[in-house]
Design a protein around this motif. Structure first.
Motif, short mmCIF file in Angstrom:
data_model
loop_
_atom_site.label_atom_id
_atom_site.label_comp_id
_atom_site.label_asym_id
_atom_site.label_seq_id
_atom_site.Cartn_x
_atom_site.Cartn_y
_atom_site.Cartn_z
N LYS A 94 0.74 -1.26 0.05
CA LYS A 94 0.09 -0.10 0.10
C LYS A 94 0.93 1.22 0.07
N LEU A 95 0.18 2.24 -0.35
CA LEU A 95 1.07 3.59 -0.58
C LEU A 95 1.52 4.11 0.62
N ASP A 96 0.47 3.91 1.76
CA ASP A 96 0.76 4.54 2.98
C ASP A 96 1.93 3.81 3.75
N GLN A 97 2.40 2.74 3.19
CA GLN A 97 3.64 2.05 3.90
C GLN A 97 5.10 3.21 3.88
N LEU A 98 4.76 3.81 2.83
CA LEU A 98 6.02 4.93 2.83
C LEU A 98 6.34 5.66 4.11
N SER A 99 5.10 6.16 4.73
CA SER A 99 5.14 6.99 5.89
C SER A 99 5.24 5.95 6.86
N MET A 131 20.91 11.01 -2.34
CA MET A 131 19.87 10.06 -2.25
C MET A 131 18.31 10.34 -3.09
N GLU A 132 18.19 9.56 -3.96
CA GLU A 132 16.92 9.87 -4.80
C GLU A 132 16.02 8.92 -4.60
N SER A 133 14.47 9.34 -4.25
CA SER A 133 13.69 8.23 -3.90
C SER A 133 12.35 8.37 -5.31
N ILE A 134 12.19 7.39 -5.69
CA ILE A 134 11.15 7.22 -6.89
C ILE A 134 9.96 6.39 -6.55
N VAL A 135 8.81 7.02 -6.51
CA VAL A 135 7.30 6.15 -6.24
C VAL A 135 6.87 5.78 -7.47
N ILE A 136 6.38 4.57 -7.44
CA ILE A 136 5.95 4.08 -8.66
C ILE A 136 4.55 3.07 -8.16
N GLN A 137 3.68 3.14 -9.28
CA GLN A 137 2.69 2.25 -9.07
C GLN A 137 2.51 1.41 -10.15
#
Length: 264
Positions: A94-99, A131-137
């Protein structure tokens, strides 16, 4: 009692709307999310420190947080960025796992202890340059990542991460359509590209953008399969369609070897 029938009709309509709304939500939830971290490093010392942090602290902590496998990759020796980057692929349900992961790591005493050198690095001796962070679906036609089925020597294996940028949002969406409804994914599958994931970039430095990763036993197998891809009759057919012209304004190709401790 004549008022009961209209009420029942309204209730039935509400239930139908709720049913279809929940169906859409459930469908959306069945697509994974991914985070790709890209460390830029300036030499063997920083590389060793990031490796130690990832292997001894970060990956074990992600496992405790419910993420079973994580991929770690580095540019192949012939690449100009060899020794300068480390890629980390993290599958998320799930996307909220990022936080929630940030909170979990903050409370994880074992992580804080094992990663102390990295986490407490002084300002004048950083463990990485940036450090770069990329979020993908994940794409709808490949909603979950897959573990590649590879043979041969592990050190020879090549993972190819590709990034396709679109000149506009509309052109970008046409390229996404080409992968899914246009069945470009099926070509990769049929030829044996061992795809790890395909996905739409939701947040990152390059937008609009899609990314995907394929994998090979070695560089020769990679070159062989791309040659077959270019000659494939179905690829020639869909790539010539008017609706798929000029959908990629810039592409980036990263040829990577798995780190010794990579799990994907």
């Amino acid at each position: 009692m004549s008022y009961i029938k209209p009420i029942l009709q309204v209730l039935s309509a509400i239930l139908i709307v709720l049913f279809f709304s929940n169906s859409v939500s459930d469908s959306a939830l069945k697509r994974e999310y991914y985070e790709i971290k890209i460390y830029t490093i300036n030499g063997p010392e920083q590389e060793a420190k990031v490796d130690q942090f990832l292997q001894k602290a970060y990956l074990p902590a992600l496992h405790r947080a419910g993420i079973s496998k994580v991929g770690v990759y580095k540019p192949i020796k012939t690449d100009t960025t060899f020794g300068k980057r480390i890629f980390v692929f993290i599958p998320l349900k799930k996307l909220d796992q990022l936080s929630s992961l940030l909170t979990a790591l903050d409370k994880d005493a074992a992580f804080q202890s094992a990663g102390a050198e990295y986490l407490n690095a002084p300002w004048d001796k950083p463990v990485y340059v940036r450090m770069e962070s990329i979020v993908i679906q994940a794409f709808k036609d490949m909603p979950f990542h897959q573990l590649p089925k590879l043979g041969g020597n592990i050190t020879d294996r090549v993972y190819e991460l590709r990034s396709y940028e679109g000149g506009t949002e509309k052109l970008y969406q046409k390229k996404v359509h080409m992968f899914n409804e246009g069945q470009e994914i099926s070509i990769f599958s049929r030829l044996g590209f061992n795809a790890v994931f395909y996905g739409e970039v939701l947040a990152g430095r390059r937008m609009p953008n899609l990314m995907y990763m394929t994998s090979f036993d070695n560089i020769d197998k990679r070159n062989e399969l791309w040659k077959a891809f270019g000659a494939d009759p179905f690829w020639k057919k869909i790539s010539a369609l008017p609706e798929y012209q000029h959908t990629v304004s810039k592409s980036n190709v990263y040829l990577l070897n798995p780190a010794a401790y990579s799990e994907i």
